[in-house]
Design a protein around this motif. Structure first.
Motif, short mmCIF file in Angstrom:
data_model
loop_
_atom_site.label_atom_id
_atom_site.label_comp_id
_atom_site.label_asym_id
_atom_site.label_seq_id
_atom_site.Cartn_x
_atom_site.Cartn_y
_atom_site.Cartn_z
N GLY A 1 0.84 -1.20 0.00
CA GLY A 1 0.00 0.00 0.00
C GLY A 1 0.87 1.23 0.00
N MET A 2 0.23 2.40 -0.01
CA MET A 2 0.98 3.65 -0.04
C MET A 2 1.78 3.84 1.25
SD MET A 2 0.87 5.21 -2.86
CE MET A 2 1.71 6.67 -2.25
N SER A 3 2.95 4.43 1.11
CA SER A 3 3.75 4.79 2.28
C SER A 3 2.98 5.77 3.16
CB SER A 3 5.08 5.42 1.83
OG SER A 3 5.83 4.51 1.09
N GLY A 4 3.08 5.58 4.46
CA GLY A 4 2.43 6.48 5.39
C GLY A 4 1.11 5.99 5.94
N LEU A 5 0.71 4.75 5.60
CA LEU A 5 -0.59 4.24 6.06
C LEU A 5 -0.46 3.16 7.13
CD1 LEU A 5 -2.63 4.06 2.72
CD2 LEU A 5 -2.70 5.81 4.51
N GLY A 6 0.75 2.85 7.57
CA GLY A 6 0.87 1.96 8.72
C GLY A 6 1.65 0.68 8.53
N LYS A 7 2.27 0.48 7.36
CA LYS A 7 3.01 -0.76 7.13
C LYS A 7 4.14 -0.93 8.15
CE LYS A 7 4.23 -0.19 2.80
NZ LYS A 7 3.68 1.13 2.44
N THR A 8 4.95 0.11 8.28
CA THR A 8 6.08 0.02 9.20
C THR A 8 5.62 0.07 10.65
OG1 THR A 8 7.52 1.03 7.54
CG2 THR A 8 8.30 1.04 9.81
N TYR A 9 4.55 0.80 10.92
CA TYR A 9 3.99 0.87 12.28
C TYR A 9 3.64 -0.51 12.80
CZ TYR A 9 0.29 1.31 15.79
OH TYR A 9 -0.49 1.14 16.91
N VAL A 10 2.85 -1.25 12.02
CA VAL A 10 2.42 -2.57 12.49
C VAL A 10 3.58 -3.56 12.45
CG1 VAL A 10 1.57 -3.48 10.28
CG2 VAL A 10 0.51 -4.22 12.42
N SER A 11 4.50 -3.39 11.50
CA SER A 11 5.68 -4.26 11.45
C SER A 11 6.50 -4.12 12.73
CB SER A 11 6.54 -3.92 10.23
OG SER A 11 5.86 -4.19 9.02
N ASN A 12 6.65 -2.89 13.20
CA ASN A 12 7.42 -2.66 14.43
C ASN A 12 6.73 -3.27 15.65
OD1 ASN A 12 9.47 -1.29 13.12
ND2 ASN A 12 8.55 0.73 13.43
N ILE A 13 5.40 -3.22 15.68
CA ILE A 13 4.67 -3.85 16.79
C ILE A 13 4.93 -5.36 16.81
CG2 ILE A 13 2.36 -4.51 17.59
CD1 ILE A 13 1.41 -1.71 16.87
N LEU A 14 4.83 -5.98 15.64
CA LEU A 14 5.02 -7.43 15.57
C LEU A 14 6.46 -7.80 15.85
CD1 LEU A 14 2.82 -8.20 12.43
CD2 LEU A 14 2.24 -8.58 14.84
#
Length: 288
Positions: free
Chosen positions: A21-34
């Protein structure tokens, strides 16, 4: 799909997902949580691009710039200094700086031919990095003992695939190894991304046909020659069109190859259990 039903997902001893998906929508956010949960290996496509496939391009470009400064030139020629990029998960600025912007050199641009050449380098690098996913799944398991795996892709994945082609090489490889998860934004998210980009435009990777179209349209509409284009102005003008261009491509990937979650749902995830519930719900929604 790798997990046909919610129960298959919940029962799987090894959970493997790929976010797009587009950058800025939470890919890295949820990756860091996991990743912080302790049992997930985080494979960043952008990091792999910068370190494995474009690191030499980036370093050589920096050296070429340094060679134009007499003081640094002498130090480089006698091996007194060493230039390399410092790419991390959180700082991928060296990759963006290398991609650059087309237009007026006095404003930080480059000629369109060089820009296209670097775009093609990035395209090949991203495809190779995506196809490395299986290698990293095995590496995460056999070397580090991680049961679960996250592939965190860049926003341009959709530019290099044909979701309507059941034989697409990239999507076949990825879907055999991971569950593809589209993080979908709303119109409000899109407006915020555009506002954010307008404040600080940054280089992007474009499908060649799309780049040719918008470049020629920009020159024509503004009655400009190539070397008179304001690079940042061109990127701002192009960004909203790029979002519109990518949206149906993301949708097609999700429809044919994966599942969809919203950016708001991702933002509400606080832990591993919440993420697993969200994916189970997405699989259930796909089946109805």
């Amino acid at each position: 799909m790798l997990y046909p039903t919610p129960q298959d997902w919940r029962d799987a001893p090894r959970k493997r997902v790929l976010f797009f998906g587009m950058s800025g929508l939470g890919k890295t956010y949820v990756s860091n949580i996991l990743r912080g949960a302790g049992s997930w290996f985080h494979y960043s496509i952008d990091y792999r691009i910068g370190t494995r496939y474009m690191g030499e391009y980036i370093a050589d470009n920096a050296k070429a710039e340094a060679m134009q400064v007499p003081f640094l030139r002498n130090l480089l020629l006698n091996d007194s200094i060493h230039i390399t990029s410092n790419i991390t998960f959180e700082n991928l600025g060296a990759v963006a700086a290398y991609l650059g912007m087309p237009g007026d050199r006095a404003k930080g641009g480059m000629c369109i031919e060089e820009y296209r050449r670097r775009q093609d380098q990035f395209r090949r690098a991203e495809i190779d990095a995506l196809l490395d996913t299986g290698y990293f799944i095995d590496r995460a398991d056999h070397i580090y003992g991680y049961n679960n795996f996250i592939c965190d892709t860049g926003g341009s994945l959709c530019e290099w695939v044909d979701a309507s082609d059941p034989n697409d090489r990239i999507l076949n490889a990825l879907s055999e190894q991971t569950l593809l998860v589209w993080i979908k934004g709303t119109d409000d998210h899109t407006a915020e991304l555009i506002r954010r980009f307008d404040r600080a435009p940054k280089p992007m990777a474009y499908q060649p046909e799309f780049l040719d179209r918008v470049w020629n349209e920009y020159l024509s509409e503004n009655n400009l020659k190539e070397d008179a284009v304001d690079p940042a102005a061109f990127l701002r003008w192009t960004y909203a069109q790029a979002l519109a261009h990518r949206q149906p491509r993301y949708q097609a990937i999700a429809d044919h190859w994966g599942v969809t979650v919203t950016a708001d749902q991702i933002a509400a995830v606080k832990d591993e259990a919440g993420f697993e519930d969200l994916i189970a719900s997405a699989l259930e929604a796909r089946a109805t």
